[in-house]
Design an enzyme around this catalytic site. Structure first.
Site, mmCIF file in Angstrom:
data_model
loop_
_atom_site.group_PDB
_atom_site.id
_atom_site.type_symbol
_atom_site.label_atom_id
_atom_site.label_comp_id
_atom_site.label_asym_id
_atom_site.label_seq_id
_atom_site.Cartn_x
_atom_site.Cartn_y
_atom_site.Cartn_z
ATOM 1 N N GLY A 66 -30.607 -80.266 79.038
ATOM 2 C CA GLY A 66 -31.517 -81.379 78.747
ATOM 3 C C GLY A 66 -30.936 -82.326 77.721
ATOM 4 O O GLY A 66 -31.646 -82.917 76.899
ATOM 5 N N LEU A 68 -29.623 -85.266 77.751
ATOM 6 C CA LEU A 68 -29.744 -86.729 77.767
ATOM 7 C C LEU A 68 -31.084 -87.204 77.228
ATOM 8 O O LEU A 68 -31.442 -88.369 77.371
ATOM 9 C CB LEU A 68 -29.527 -87.269 79.184
ATOM 10 C CG LEU A 68 -28.131 -87.044 79.767
ATOM 11 C CD1 LEU A 68 -27.990 -87.758 81.105
ATOM 12 C CD2 LEU A 68 -27.039 -87.518 78.808
ATOM 13 N N LEU A 71 -33.099 -85.978 71.735
ATOM 14 C CA LEU A 71 -32.365 -85.240 70.708
ATOM 15 C C LEU A 71 -30.962 -84.809 71.108
ATOM 16 O O LEU A 71 -30.102 -84.604 70.256
ATOM 17 C CB LEU A 71 -33.164 -83.987 70.302
ATOM 18 C CG LEU A 71 -34.537 -84.238 69.693
ATOM 19 C CD1 LEU A 71 -35.189 -82.924 69.291
ATOM 20 C CD2 LEU A 71 -34.439 -85.155 68.479
ATOM 21 N N ASP A 92 -27.594 -82.328 82.026
ATOM 22 C CA ASP A 92 -28.950 -82.805 82.310
ATOM 23 C C ASP A 92 -29.061 -82.955 83.816
ATOM 24 O O ASP A 92 -28.072 -82.750 84.547
ATOM 25 C CB ASP A 92 -29.223 -84.140 81.586
ATOM 26 C CG ASP A 92 -30.713 -84.337 81.281
ATOM 27 O OD1 ASP A 92 -31.511 -84.369 82.237
ATOM 28 O OD2 ASP A 92 -31.085 -84.436 80.101
ATOM 29 N N ILE A 93 -30.261 -83.334 84.276
ATOM 30 C CA ILE A 93 -30.417 -83.647 85.700
ATOM 31 C C ILE A 93 -30.392 -85.160 85.919
ATOM 32 O O ILE A 93 -30.517 -85.625 87.039
ATOM 33 C CB ILE A 93 -31.720 -83.042 86.275
ATOM 34 C CG1 ILE A 93 -32.936 -83.447 85.426
ATOM 35 C CG2 ILE A 93 -31.611 -81.539 86.355
ATOM 36 C CD1 ILE A 93 -34.271 -83.051 86.045
ATOM 37 N N TYR A 199 -47.484 -77.958 77.338
ATOM 38 C CA TYR A 199 -46.278 -78.017 76.496
ATOM 39 C C TYR A 199 -46.401 -77.000 75.361
ATOM 40 O O TYR A 199 -45.502 -76.183 75.134
ATOM 41 C CB TYR A 199 -46.128 -79.443 75.955
ATOM 42 C CG TYR A 199 -44.968 -79.639 75.001
ATOM 43 C CD1 TYR A 199 -43.674 -79.276 75.340
ATOM 44 C CD2 TYR A 199 -45.174 -80.233 73.746
ATOM 45 C CE1 TYR A 199 -42.611 -79.485 74.470
ATOM 46 C CE2 TYR A 199 -44.122 -80.458 72.879
ATOM 47 C CZ TYR A 199 -42.839 -80.077 73.239
ATOM 48 O OH TYR A 199 -41.796 -80.291 72.376
ATOM 49 N N LYS A 203 -44.363 -73.464 74.714
ATOM 50 C CA LYS A 203 -43.541 -73.247 73.524
ATOM 51 C C LYS A 203 -43.956 -71.973 72.772
ATOM 52 O O LYS A 203 -43.114 -71.290 72.195
ATOM 53 C CB LYS A 203 -43.602 -74.461 72.600
ATOM 54 C CG LYS A 203 -42.829 -75.653 73.133
ATOM 55 C CD LYS A 203 -41.332 -75.381 73.225
ATOM 56 C CE LYS A 203 -40.553 -76.631 73.620
ATOM 57 N NZ LYS A 203 -39.106 -76.426 73.701
HETATM 58 N N1 LIG Z 1 -38.270 -85.052 70.291
HETATM 59 C C1 LIG Z 1 -39.061 -84.447 69.439
HETATM 60 O O1 LIG Z 1 -39.718 -85.042 68.602
HETATM 61 C C2 LIG Z 1 -39.165 -82.946 69.471
HETATM 62 C C3 LIG Z 1 -39.922 -82.283 68.513
HETATM 63 C C4 LIG Z 1 -40.002 -80.907 68.545
HETATM 64 C C5 LIG Z 1 -39.329 -80.196 69.505
HETATM 65 N N2 LIG Z 1 -38.579 -80.866 70.433
HETATM 66 C C6 LIG Z 1 -37.902 -80.068 71.453
HETATM 67 O O2 LIG Z 1 -36.542 -80.453 71.530
HETATM 68 C C7 LIG Z 1 -36.110 -80.396 72.868
HETATM 69 C C8 LIG Z 1 -35.533 -81.752 73.266
HETATM 70 O O3 LIG Z 1 -36.516 -82.728 73.046
HETATM 71 P P1 LIG Z 1 -36.266 -84.239 73.459
HETATM 72 O O4 LIG Z 1 -37.153 -85.070 72.626
HETATM 73 O O5 LIG Z 1 -34.814 -84.529 73.489
HETATM 74 O O6 LIG Z 1 -36.877 -84.219 74.939
HETATM 75 P P2 LIG Z 1 -36.709 -85.324 76.082
HETATM 76 O O7 LIG Z 1 -37.950 -85.324 76.892
HETATM 77 O O8 LIG Z 1 -36.267 -86.616 75.491
HETATM 78 O O9 LIG Z 1 -35.524 -84.719 76.929
HETATM 79 C C9 LIG Z 1 -35.676 -83.598 77.731
HETATM 80 C C10 LIG Z 1 -34.582 -83.632 78.754
HETATM 81 O O10 LIG Z 1 -34.794 -82.497 79.614
HETATM 82 C C11 LIG Z 1 -34.334 -82.929 80.880
HETATM 83 N N3 LIG Z 1 -34.878 -82.094 81.941
HETATM 84 C C12 LIG Z 1 -36.083 -82.141 82.530
HETATM 85 N N4 LIG Z 1 -36.158 -81.239 83.520
HETATM 86 C C13 LIG Z 1 -34.979 -80.606 83.559
HETATM 87 C C14 LIG Z 1 -34.442 -79.581 84.360
HETATM 88 N N5 LIG Z 1 -35.137 -79.032 85.371
HETATM 89 N N6 LIG Z 1 -33.186 -79.146 84.100
HETATM 90 C C15 LIG Z 1 -32.454 -79.714 83.113
HETATM 91 N N7 LIG Z 1 -32.912 -80.691 82.328
HETATM 92 C C16 LIG Z 1 -34.155 -81.141 82.551
HETATM 93 C C17 LIG Z 1 -34.794 -84.355 81.025
HETATM 94 O O11 LIG Z 1 -34.038 -85.044 82.017
HETATM 95 C C18 LIG Z 1 -34.576 -84.880 79.622
HETATM 96 O O12 LIG Z 1 -33.359 -85.561 79.493
HETATM 97 C C19 LIG Z 1 -37.315 -79.989 73.707
HETATM 98 O O13 LIG Z 1 -37.264 -78.593 73.948
HETATM 99 C C20 LIG Z 1 -38.484 -80.311 72.826
HETATM 100 O O14 LIG Z 1 -39.564 -79.468 73.075
HETATM 101 C C21 LIG Z 1 -38.491 -82.219 70.435
#
Ligand SMILES: NC(=O)c1ccc[n+]([C@@H]2O[C@H](COP(=O)([O-])OP(=O)(O)OC[C@H]3O[C@@H](n4cnc5c(N)ncnc54)[C@H](O)[C@@H]3O)[C@@H](O)[C@H]2O)c1
Length: 342
Positions: A66, A68, A71, A92-93, A199, A203
């Site tokens: 994931g 792209l 984070l 990523d996908i 979600y 988690k």
């Molecule tokens: N961004 C935040 O504020 C935040 C806060 C706390 C925790 N997190 C955790 O950090 C992690 C990353 O967060 P983020 O903000 O970058 O999320 P995001 O939604 O920006 O990115 C998630 C990525 O997962 C990819 N994805 C979706 N389905 C998929 C699959 N089947 N196989 C592979 N990849 C797939 C998407 O294409 C996307 O690029 C997550 O686990 C999230 O729960 C994020």
């Protein structure tokens, strides 16, 4: 104003899985961001120690799922600066923008495709897996069944592959893992967690799976499918391979027969557990006898007489039970504890 979500590991020490919960902080850009101070992920020395096999040296080989999302790319930059561009694979996908594609290794990886994930791990000798794929709050609520698949089934695929290939695994959690009944001020590490979104629920599931996974692989719990007293003949794999080479190289005239027994030791699950406990005192074994496996084991010899191999072509094993346990534990990253025990 910069919104930073900091990831704070909640487990330290010799762990393979870090389940962490992210804390949201709203900070002006000049403030130092709290670092992962308790995390063993920080130093190159630790990086070596925690790599998949103690025989491997050099930086970890990292896969980010994931990658792209919001984070993942920043994380990749951070890790590439530390471990080298080619040691950090983004996946990523989605199709990567060209600046990301040109900035370092990128592969397609759908966390729902376990076979593909396994291939990537094996082909790239991955040792660390940072699992960032998820459907977050709003996207999850909009498609609950997809969120359940990606966040729960995807996590299980990752956990299985991490266990199979002895990976160090990091899974970020979120404040969304708390719910309306959790304390809202100074929320402690352990408290009521009854979130109302898919979600959040997924988690909480990930946090609990992380603890189970960690317990199983590092704190040393093992469920044995044979009775504790089931004695079987055994050899460590290095002895077995050497025996193969030695019998191939032995002069033909040394053979007085065509089929030889070759063995090293003979032990029971109970004896093995006692030997492991000398190095890992908290190691616990439980027994859940599988009648099919038990019947097969009961039909095998409890020990082999290999005196003819020893006499005719000089077979001699190197590994008895203590050496076997020491070697296998050190290969699985328990060398510090062994050193302490010795
Ligand atoms: N961004 C935040 O504020 C935040 C806060 C706390 C925790 N997190 C955790 O950090 C992690 C990353 O967060 P983020 O903000 O970058 O999320 P995001 O939604 O920006 O990115 C998630 C990525 O997962 C990819 N994805 C979706 N389905 C998929 C699959 N089947 N196989 C592979 N990849 C797939 C998407 O294409 C996307 O690029 C997550 O686990 C999230 O729960 C994020």
């Amino acid at each position: 104003m910069l919104v930073v979500r900091m990831l704070r590991p909640i487990v330290g020490g010799m762990v393979r899985t870090l389940a962490c919960r992210s804390c949201t902080a709203i900070l002006p850009p000049v403030l130092p961001v709290r670092v992962l101070s308790s995390s063993p992920v920080q130093t190159p020395t630790d990086a070596h120690f925690h790599s998949a096999s103690s025989s491997e040296t050099g930086p970890p080989r990292v896969l980010i799922t994931g990658g792209l999302g919001q984070l993942g790319m920043g994380l990749a930059n951070l890790l590439r600066n530390r471990f080298g561009k080619d040691n950090v694979i983004l996946s990523d996908i989605k199709k990567p923008p060209s600046h990301v594609f040109c900035s370092g290794p990128f592969v397609y990886a759908d966390v729902l495709d376990r076979q593909n994930l396994r291939e990537i791990v094996v082909n790239n000798r991955v040792t660390w897996l940072l699992h960032y794929s998820a459907l977050l709050s709003a996207a999850g609520e909009a498609n609950v069944s997809l969120a359940r698949a990606v966040n729960i089934t995807g996590l299980h695929n990752v956990l299985d592959i991490a266990a199979e290939h002895n990976l160090r695994l990091f899974v970020p959690s979120t404040i969304g893992a708390f719910g309306p009944t959790s304390p809202r001020n100074r929320t402690p590490d352990l408290s009521v967690q009854r979130p109302r979104t898919i979600y959040g629920v997924s988690k909480v599931h990930a946090e609990l799976m992380g603890e189970i996974f960690h317990d199983a692989v590092k704190r040393g719990k093992f469920e044995c499918n044979l009775r504790p007293s089931t004695r079987l003949p055994m050899m460590y794999v290095d002895d077995c391979l050497r025996a193969t080479l030695e019998v191939m190289e032995a002069p033909a005239e040394s053979f007085s027969m065509r089929t030889y027994n070759v063995t090293a030791m003979s032990f029971t699950p109970d004896e093995l557990a006692q030997e492991i406990a000398k190095h890992v005192p908290e190691f616990r074994i439980t027994y859940c006898v599988d009648p099919v496996r038990q019947a097969i084991a009961d039909s095998w010899p409890v020990s082999l007489d290999d005196s003819m191999a020893r006499k005719d072509w000089g077979w001699k094993h190197d590994f008895d039970l203590p050496e076997l346990v020491t070697t296998m534990l050190s290969l699985h990253g328990c060398d510090t504890r062994i050193a302490q025990a010795n």
